[in-house]
Scaffold this motif. Structure first.
Motif, PDB file in Angstrom:
ATOM      1  N   CYS A 148       0.822  -1.220   0.000  1.00  0.00           N
ATOM      2  CA  CYS A 148       0.000   0.000   0.000  1.00  0.00           C
ATOM      3  C   CYS A 148       0.854   1.268   0.000  1.00  0.00           C
ATOM      4  CB  CYS A 148      -0.941   0.006   1.214  1.00  0.00           C
ATOM      5  SG  CYS A 148      -2.310  -1.157   1.069  1.00  0.00           S
ATOM      6  N   GLN A 149       2.139   1.128   0.270  1.00  0.00           N
ATOM      7  CA  GLN A 149       3.045   2.274   0.263  1.00  0.00           C
ATOM      8  C   GLN A 149       4.002   2.237  -0.932  1.00  0.00           C
ATOM      9  OE1 GLN A 149       5.015   2.060   4.057  1.00  0.00           O
ATOM     10  NE2 GLN A 149       3.106   2.356   5.228  1.00  0.00           N
TER      11      GLN A 149
ATOM     12  N   ARG B 163      -0.400  -0.198  -5.245  1.00  0.00           N
ATOM     13  CA  ARG B 163      -1.117   0.318  -4.073  1.00  0.00           C
ATOM     14  C   ARG B 163      -2.618   0.003  -4.172  1.00  0.00           C
ATOM     15  NH1 ARG B 163       1.804   5.075  -5.233  1.00  0.00           N
ATOM     16  NH2 ARG B 163      -0.125   6.243  -5.650  1.00  0.00           N
TER      17      ARG B 163
ATOM     18  N   GLU C  22      -6.047   1.887   8.641  1.00  0.00           N
ATOM     19  CA  GLU C  22      -5.072   2.944   8.365  1.00  0.00           C
ATOM     20  C   GLU C  22      -4.737   3.058   6.873  1.00  0.00           C
ATOM     21  OE1 GLU C  22      -0.477   4.223   9.498  1.00  0.00           O
ATOM     22  OE2 GLU C  22      -1.480   2.602  10.604  1.00  0.00           O
ATOM     23  N   PRO C  23      -4.392   1.940   6.180  1.00  0.00           N
ATOM     24  CA  PRO C  23      -4.140   2.058   4.737  1.00  0.00           C
ATOM     25  C   PRO C  23      -5.361   2.529   3.952  1.00  0.00           C
ATOM     26  CG  PRO C  23      -3.298  -0.029   5.590  1.00  0.00           C
ATOM     27  CD  PRO C  23      -4.112   0.583   6.676  1.00  0.00           C
TER      28      PRO C  23
ATOM     29  N   THR D 199      -5.743   6.268   4.371  1.00  0.00           N
ATOM     30  CA  THR D 199      -4.696   6.905   3.567  1.00  0.00           C
ATOM     31  C   THR D 199      -5.040   6.851   2.084  1.00  0.00           C
ATOM     32  OG1 THR D 199      -3.044   6.210   5.206  1.00  0.00           O
ATOM     33  CG2 THR D 199      -2.227   6.901   3.047  1.00  0.00           C
TER      34      THR D 199
ATOM     35  N   SER E  20      -7.208   9.575   0.361  1.00  0.00           N
ATOM     36  CA  SER E  20      -6.594  10.851  -0.010  1.00  0.00           C
ATOM     37  C   SER E  20      -5.338  10.644  -0.863  1.00  0.00           C
ATOM     38  CB  SER E  20      -6.238  11.639   1.257  1.00  0.00           C
ATOM     39  OG  SER E  20      -5.397  10.866   2.101  1.00  0.00           O
ATOM     40  N   ASP E  21      -5.222   9.477  -1.468  1.00  0.00           N
ATOM     41  CA  ASP E  21      -4.059   9.173  -2.301  1.00  0.00           C
ATOM     42  C   ASP E  21      -4.029  10.066  -3.543  1.00  0.00           C
ATOM     43  OD1 ASP E  21      -2.028   6.591  -2.510  1.00  0.00           O
ATOM     44  OD2 ASP E  21      -2.511   7.431  -4.472  1.00  0.00           O
TER      45      ASP E  21
ATOM     46  N   ARG F 265      -7.787   5.853  -5.025  1.00  0.00           N
ATOM     47  CA  ARG F 265      -8.971   6.430  -4.361  1.00  0.00           C
ATOM     48  C   ARG F 265     -10.226   5.647  -4.720  1.00  0.00           C
ATOM     49  NH1 ARG F 265      -6.610  11.233  -6.239  1.00  0.00           N
ATOM     50  NH2 ARG F 265      -8.327  11.645  -7.690  1.00  0.00           N
TER      51      ARG F 265
END
Length: 770
Positions: A102-103, A110, A131-132, A135, A138-139, A145
């Motif tokens: 995811c990062q 991702r 959490e991912p 995040t 708002s990617d 998104r």
């Protein structure tokens, strides 16, 4: 799959296949060869799609996911999502890899990792996914998104509290202004599903106009979904209404039929209360529908025909000039031919009746017998509905008799028999051909029709008694009760018209039917006729040959109620209800609690008339008064004391119960009581019902949409002292104005007390007092 693959995965080679794949995945040589390793993973996916159990490979496939090869990663994640529920403990090992992905710098990786994480369907892993997911909302990449928004829906169904705890609704609302059109559509879809218990997304003016300005940027699916949401929006005035319709007008020419149908639905819905504008709208949508009708896709054409059929119930003359478009084509499947035939029957008018009947006559030659019969019936329907064209239609029907085809002759005679009731002067031309038809027809319905004609008009047929005599002689061989009943009545009628020729024949027929007939209806009718003749011949003649009450309309399928039921389907335009020909509440089931705006029916609501209702309530009251069924002695003093403790029911004003808790308790608590009552009036909206019961501290959890023939309401209440929860399902039959209440109470001792409390509350305004 290639032929070699098909052979490889045949039944003879399946044995031991899993163990071979496991060895290959664990082989160092295979792992060093990236191409060979990917081929093994592909074989695993192939076996998985064939239905083989490959859960034992879970650990090896997890290891295969640690790769930079995007194709291999997709295959591995597909496997993991499929078998995660079978290996919940090992699935935890995949989370770290997915969180790391995811990062990743690649948006594709991702998005793939986020989508796969949300598809694991394991509540214990939600804390690692939140959490991912937040995040991802708002990617920088629109692809990520999109995946994150859809992931919100998956986690909502897995753990509903996830939405409220993380402010998901507010985040999704902000994404409606996202620059990527697909993110906007996904956000609207997610909000509509998450807020379903509150009625879904309710667009305000600013949001509605914002979406309309960007409308052309959305995909076909997105445009269809947004127009579905627009149905819940009501323009403030006529000017705004015209602005919206003008913005959507070009969507009627869209190449995607789903967009066209959704646009038509919006046009109809927005103008249904404005008669002058509605007439123009119906004319405007006619062109787009005819365009869809010309499609080569048979399924699409059929759906379009079903919607046209519903529109004709509202505007019968809408497609009167386009009747040629409903003529059957040689390549049309049977279901389309049948639907076109129904529509042709509806749109037939004085101006086009000759061409329509000519087309229907051509269908009589169809190789499909049912289609041929329906075409004959359609011509009869047109004759019944268009008196100006009745003579022409009857002449065409009579011409079918000269073809001497058994099933055509039989169906034609059935139709002419019904037409004789209304157009006797025209249809009586069939009488000279009855004798010849009697030799051809073998079908019981056709034979019964001939016998009826002979009995009714036997005085105009010289040899009528001699036509029936062979049938009387072989009555013992006849298996159809319908033919026997018609033969009895026809012979009786002929006896009063031509006594000498029919006396002996009638005697033999009555003797057989009374003494030997096993069918009770035939036996009873013969006995009735025998006793009538024995008692008073003139009275028997009056009973048997009495005047016929000729129907003012056709005796077939063109009833006003059928037309009204189709017109009601306009409210569900562009849904499966139109294809099925019935309201969605009759074929869609949904778990409790009922979601506003969506059809729900737990089971079909039983229908009651008022006599049955009184009997049921009397029975319930009697059962309550029985007392100790086991015959044991009861201390009346203690019983009175016990009742005295709970003689007053106190409910809290703010019961704490969520929709999820309601659903869980409704499924787990057994039914406590069920009773019915006659309504003095029907609630026009859920709010009207709710406002009344709100004063009694009984709150509405959910309800069915207004306008349905069967309305459902789910109420709940909570006792102050013991915090006992009471759940109520109220079913309102709008047609018969009857209410049926089902109660579920955690403390069964409060059941009778709550029922009395609820009855008292409703008797003030809604139900009749006992």
């Amino acid at each position: 799959m290639s032929s070699s693959s098909a052979t490889y995965f045949s039944e003879s080679n399946k044995k031991g296949e899993v163990s071979e794949l496991k060895k290959s995945l664990q082989s160092p040589e295979v792992q060093r060869d990236a191409v060979q390793y990917k081929k093994v993973i592909q074989k695993v996916i192939e076996c998985m799609t064939l239905g083989m159990d490959l859960s034992s490979l879970f650990m090896d496939m997890i290891k295969a996911g640690a790769t930079h090869d995007l194709v291999q990663k997709k295959l591995v994640y597909l496997y993991i999502c499929s078998y995660a529920t079978s290996n919940p403990d090992l699935a935890l090992l995949t989370v770290n890899t997915m969180r790391k992905d995811c990062q990743d710098r690649s948006a594709m990786v991702r998005g793939l990792a986020l989508r796969s994480m949300c598809s694991l369907r394991l509540p214990d892993l939600v804390e690692y996914i939140v959490e991912p997911l937040l995040t991802g909302l708002s990617d920088n990449s629109s692809y990520v998104r999109r995946a994150a928004v859809l992931g919100c829906i998956k986690l909502f169904h897995l753990i509903p509290d996830f939405v409220e705890d993380n402010g998901i609704v507010e985040k999704l609302v902000r994404l409606i202004q996202d620059p990527d059109p697909q993110v906007v559509c996904n956000s609207l879809l997610a909000l509509d599903e998450i807020l379903a218990a509150e009625g879904g997304v309710q667009l305000q003016k600013i949001a509605a106009h914002h979406l309309l300005k960007r409308f052309k940027a959305f995909s076909g699916w997105g445009q269809s979904m947004i127009m579905e949401l627009l149905l819940r929006y009501k323009p403030k005035d006529t000017e705004e209404l015209f602005d919206v319709l003008n913005l959507l007008d070009d969507r009627l020419k869209h190449p995607n039929s789903a967009v066209v149908m959704a646009c038509i639905q919006v046009f109809i819905n927005f103008t249904k209360d404005i008669d002058n504008l509605a007439e123009d709208v119906y004319k405007r949508i006619k062109g787009p529908l005819m365009t869809i009708l010309s499609s080569s896709n048979s399924e699409l054409v059929y759906v379009c025909l079903c919607h046209i059929d519903v529109l004709l119930s509202k505007v019968p003359k809408l497609f009167e000039q386009e009747y040629r478009s409903f003529f059957s084509r040689h390549a049309d499947p049977q279901y389309i031919k049948t639907k076109k035939l129904e529509i042709l029957t509806t749109i037939a008018s004085v101006s086009n009746v000759e061409e329509v009947v000519t087309e229907l006559s051509a269908n009589v030659h169809d190789v499909d017998v049912s289609m041929s019969k329906e075409s004959i019936k359609a011509i009869g329907n047109i004759a019944m509905c268009l008196p100006q064209a009745s003579e022409y239609c009857i002449d065409v029907l009579l011409s079918f008799l000269s073809w001497e085809v058994e099933y055509i002759t039989s169906q034609t005679l059935v139709i002419i028999r019904d037409l004789l009731l209304k157009y006797e002067k025209s249809a009586i031309a069939v009488l000279p051909q009855v004798g010849q038809c009697l030799e051809i027809v073998q079908d019981p319905k056709g034979l019964a029709a001939i016998i009826w004609i002979i009995g009714e008009h036997g005085q105009s047929i010289p040899d009528s008694p001699y036509m029936l005599e062979p049938l009387v002689d072989r009555i013992a061989l006849e298996s159809s009760a319908e033919v026997k009943l018609q033969l009895l009545t026809a012979t009786m009628k002929l006896f009063f018209k031509k006594p000498p020729e029919c006396q002996d024949m009638l005697g033999r027929l009555l003797k057989y039917c009374v003494d030997e007939e096993v069918h009770m209806d035939v036996h009873d009718r013969a006995l009735l006729y025998y006793r009538l003749l024995k008692t008073n011949t003139k009275e028997a003649e009056r009973v048997v040959c009495g005047s016929i009450n000729k129907p003012a309309t056709n005796p077939w399928n063109l009833s006003t109620s059928a037309s009204n039921s189709k017109e009601q389907l306009l409210d569900e335009f562009n849904t499966l209800s139109v294809v099925y020909g019935q309201s969605s509440v009759l074929f869609i089931t949904q778990s409790v609690p009922y979601i506003k705006g969506q059809p729900y029916i737990k089971d079909e609501a039983p229908s009651y008339d008022r006599e049955e209702l009184e009997e049921q309530n009397e029975s319930l009251e009697h059962n309550v008064a029985v007392g100790n069924l086991l015959g044991e002695d009861v201390d009346n003093g203690k019983q009175d004391e016990h009742l005295g403790e709970k003689s007053i029911l106190e409910l809290t004003e703010n019961p704490s119960l969520t929709p999820a808790m309601f659903e869980h308790r409704w499924k787990s608590i057994p039914e406590s009581s069920c009773w019915a009552a006659a309504l003095m009036k029907v609630p026009s909206s859920p709010d009207e019902f709710q406002q009344h019961l709100l004063h009694s501290k009984i709150l509405l959890m959910a309800s069915s949409p207004p306008g349905q023939p069967i309305q459902k309401y789910f109420f709940y209440a909570q006792e102050v002292q013991g915090q006992t929860v009471v759940l109520v399902e109220a079913i309102v039959d709008v047609t018969s104005k009857l209410l049926r209440v089902t109660t579920k109470v955690e403390d069964s001792s409060l059941t009778q007390l709550f029922d009395q409390y609820l009855r008292t509350s409703l008797e003030k305004e809604w139900i009749e007092s006992k």
